[in-house]
Design a protein around this motif. Sequence first.
Motif, mmCIF file in Angstrom:
data_model
loop_
_atom_site.group_PDB
_atom_site.id
_atom_site.type_symbol
_atom_site.label_atom_id
_atom_site.label_comp_id
_atom_site.label_asym_id
_atom_site.label_seq_id
_atom_site.Cartn_x
_atom_site.Cartn_y
_atom_site.Cartn_z
ATOM 1 N N CYS A 201 0.939 -1.026 0.237
ATOM 2 C CA CYS A 201 0.090 0.255 -0.081
ATOM 3 C C CYS A 201 0.826 1.298 -0.044
ATOM 4 C CB CYS A 201 -0.973 -0.064 1.217
ATOM 5 S SG CYS A 201 -2.098 1.513 1.363
ATOM 6 N N VAL A 202 2.020 1.448 0.911
ATOM 7 C CA VAL A 202 2.808 2.381 0.755
ATOM 8 C C VAL A 202 3.568 2.533 -0.301
ATOM 9 C CG1 VAL A 202 4.785 3.546 1.847
ATOM 10 C CG2 VAL A 202 3.112 2.350 3.422
ATOM 11 N N GLN A 203 4.078 1.620 -0.968
ATOM 12 C CA GLN A 203 5.054 1.635 -2.160
ATOM 13 C C GLN A 203 4.166 1.850 -3.352
ATOM 14 O OE1 GLN A 203 7.352 -1.955 -2.567
ATOM 15 N NE2 GLN A 203 8.183 -1.886 -0.570
ATOM 16 N N LEU A 204 2.899 1.402 -3.490
ATOM 17 C CA LEU A 204 2.134 1.532 -4.831
ATOM 18 C C LEU A 204 1.263 2.902 -4.525
ATOM 19 C CD1 LEU A 204 0.937 -2.078 -5.614
ATOM 20 C CD2 LEU A 204 3.217 -1.040 -6.453
ATOM 21 N N HIS A 205 1.486 3.542 -3.792
ATOM 22 C CA HIS A 205 0.796 4.828 -3.483
ATOM 23 C C HIS A 205 1.960 6.011 -4.028
ATOM 24 C CE1 HIS A 205 -2.849 3.464 -1.498
ATOM 25 N NE2 HIS A 205 -3.519 4.659 -1.681
ATOM 26 N N GLY A 206 3.048 5.336 -4.214
ATOM 27 C CA GLY A 206 4.188 6.411 -4.620
ATOM 28 C C GLY A 206 4.726 7.496 -3.602
ATOM 29 N N GLY A 207 4.824 8.766 -4.058
ATOM 30 C CA GLY A 207 4.991 9.599 -3.041
ATOM 31 C C GLY A 207 4.121 9.981 -1.933
ATOM 32 N N ILE A 208 2.947 10.139 -2.181
ATOM 33 C CA ILE A 208 1.708 10.368 -1.361
ATOM 34 C C ILE A 208 1.807 9.327 -0.228
ATOM 35 C CG2 ILE A 208 0.087 9.137 -2.717
ATOM 36 C CD1 ILE A 208 -0.281 12.523 -0.360
ATOM 37 N N GLY A 209 2.140 8.000 -0.792
ATOM 38 C CA GLY A 209 2.033 7.017 0.467
ATOM 39 C C GLY A 209 3.175 7.166 1.406
ATOM 40 N N MET A 210 4.132 8.045 1.390
ATOM 41 C CA MET A 210 5.346 8.292 2.265
ATOM 42 C C MET A 210 4.874 9.309 3.319
ATOM 43 S SD MET A 210 7.347 5.793 1.434
ATOM 44 C CE MET A 210 7.820 4.663 -0.062
ATOM 45 N N THR A 211 3.990 10.108 2.817
ATOM 46 C CA THR A 211 3.802 11.412 3.717
ATOM 47 C C THR A 211 3.008 10.990 4.891
ATOM 48 O OG1 THR A 211 1.369 11.880 2.724
ATOM 49 C CG2 THR A 211 3.438 12.516 1.583
ATOM 50 N N TRP A 212 3.324 11.969 5.825
ATOM 51 C CA TRP A 212 2.554 11.924 7.371
ATOM 52 C C TRP A 212 1.062 11.906 7.173
ATOM 53 C CZ3 TRP A 212 4.243 9.628 11.548
ATOM 54 C CH2 TRP A 212 3.551 9.910 12.769
ATOM 55 N N GLU A 213 0.714 12.688 6.181
ATOM 56 C CA GLU A 213 -0.991 13.021 6.053
ATOM 57 C C GLU A 213 -1.608 11.694 5.423
ATOM 58 O OE1 GLU A 213 1.638 14.894 4.915
ATOM 59 O OE2 GLU A 213 1.502 16.557 6.302
ATOM 60 N N HIS A 214 -0.970 10.968 4.752
ATOM 61 C CA HIS A 214 -1.639 9.653 4.425
ATOM 62 C C HIS A 214 -1.799 8.740 5.404
ATOM 63 C CE1 HIS A 214 -2.882 6.367 1.845
ATOM 64 N NE2 HIS A 214 -3.377 7.164 0.675
ATOM 65 N N PRO A 215 -2.810 7.952 5.607
ATOM 66 C CA PRO A 215 -3.211 7.023 6.381
ATOM 67 C C PRO A 215 -2.347 5.899 6.329
ATOM 68 C CG PRO A 215 -5.093 7.148 5.282
ATOM 69 C CD PRO A 215 -4.153 8.231 4.828
ATOM 70 N N ALA A 216 -1.669 5.430 5.347
ATOM 71 C CA ALA A 216 -0.979 4.304 4.896
ATOM 72 C C ALA A 216 0.081 3.777 6.303
ATOM 73 C CB ALA A 216 -0.472 4.225 3.557
ATOM 74 N N HIS A 217 0.671 5.047 6.576
ATOM 75 C CA HIS A 217 1.728 4.741 7.351
ATOM 76 C C HIS A 217 0.942 3.963 8.990
ATOM 77 C CE1 HIS A 217 1.168 8.122 10.350
ATOM 78 N NE2 HIS A 217 0.584 8.699 9.222
ATOM 79 N N LEU A 218 -0.260 4.475 9.297
ATOM 80 C CA LEU A 218 -0.883 4.018 10.330
ATOM 81 C C LEU A 218 -1.266 2.298 10.268
ATOM 82 C CD1 LEU A 218 -3.490 6.562 11.263
ATOM 83 C CD2 LEU A 218 -1.554 6.091 12.425
#
Length: 364
Positions: A317-334
């Motif tokens: 999920c993090v990788q295939l979202h690209g740049g936005i997936g690496m941001t704190w604002e996107h919930p993928a890191h949760l």
Amino acid sequence: MEGPLPMNLLYTDTEDDLRAAVRSLLTDRYDLPAALRRAESGDPYDADLWSSLAGGIGAAGLLVPEKLGGQGAGHREAAVVLEELGRAVTAAPYLTSSVVATETLLGCDTDSTDVAGLLTALAGGHRVAVLALPLTTPPDGPLPAAADTVTGVADAVRADVLLVPREDGLYAAETEGPGVSVEPLTPLDLTRPLAAVTLDPAAGIRIADAATGRAAVRRGLLAGAGLLASEQLGVAEWCLEETVKYTKERHQFNRPVGSFQALKHRMAQLWLEVVSARAAARNAAGALATGSPETALAVAVAQAYCGRVAVHAAEECVQLHGGIGMTWEHPAHLYLKRAKADSVALGSAGRHKETIAELVDLPE
């Protein structure tokens, strides 16, 4: 001679209705950006949401008999709730209180006034109880020796009561009572806080003798490990669905990135893993619900597999979202942090594989 009938892993109408109610509640009342802000503040819990989930829907009492104020349902229904909580990485003490602590108390003498009263309070969502053991404790491993301080206790900062295993039995201690201190720690998963619990040897009242207490604690840990697989399934399902949705919308070279063959293969592989994880999680929940003699094996299989799938889904999920997936604002890191933390909760995949080897008599 005919063997036992195969377990039905399909969801019943009642379970589907329960899922719809929980999902509707979380959709209306649980906002991921707001949850992230609460998590950053050090207090991720939403008291109103917990009240609605535990008491309004009655989810907290699913495992508690009706005579004690619960719903008299079972582990399959509780598993459905945990799937939805996993899909939303909800900060709620459901696994720790409504499953692990509740099952532990059900393993004690429920005719006892202290035990029955606490179960009734838990079923109504009026109180939260937590087993005072590290979150990493596996169901069949050696229980940690009694100590003045126990670290890594999940949801202790939200608990009203701690269930404390000691050499001479199982004790219930009020977190606000004398001789009890709960010190928050900094966890990887901000939505499931950890704490160091310091207990005076005289704190609490005994609710079970040594043998009964040990058996009750193992019962609670086994149920927790089995139903944790459903939470991990929910995490994986959300990650897969969001990744597919994003790769349909994100364009490169005038076409959706999800149409590229390499990404198609990665998502197809992940879908197969999620489907298999659902079967393993449902099998574990069903075995717990029926008291199957193969419950320990079903739980070990589910934990050995579902934890890895959740982590893989969150990483993709993090990788295939690209740049936005690496941001704190996107919930993928949760979701990645919840998956990583869950992968060692109630025993690592390696520990559960050892259990499987022992149960099926595989050579070392």
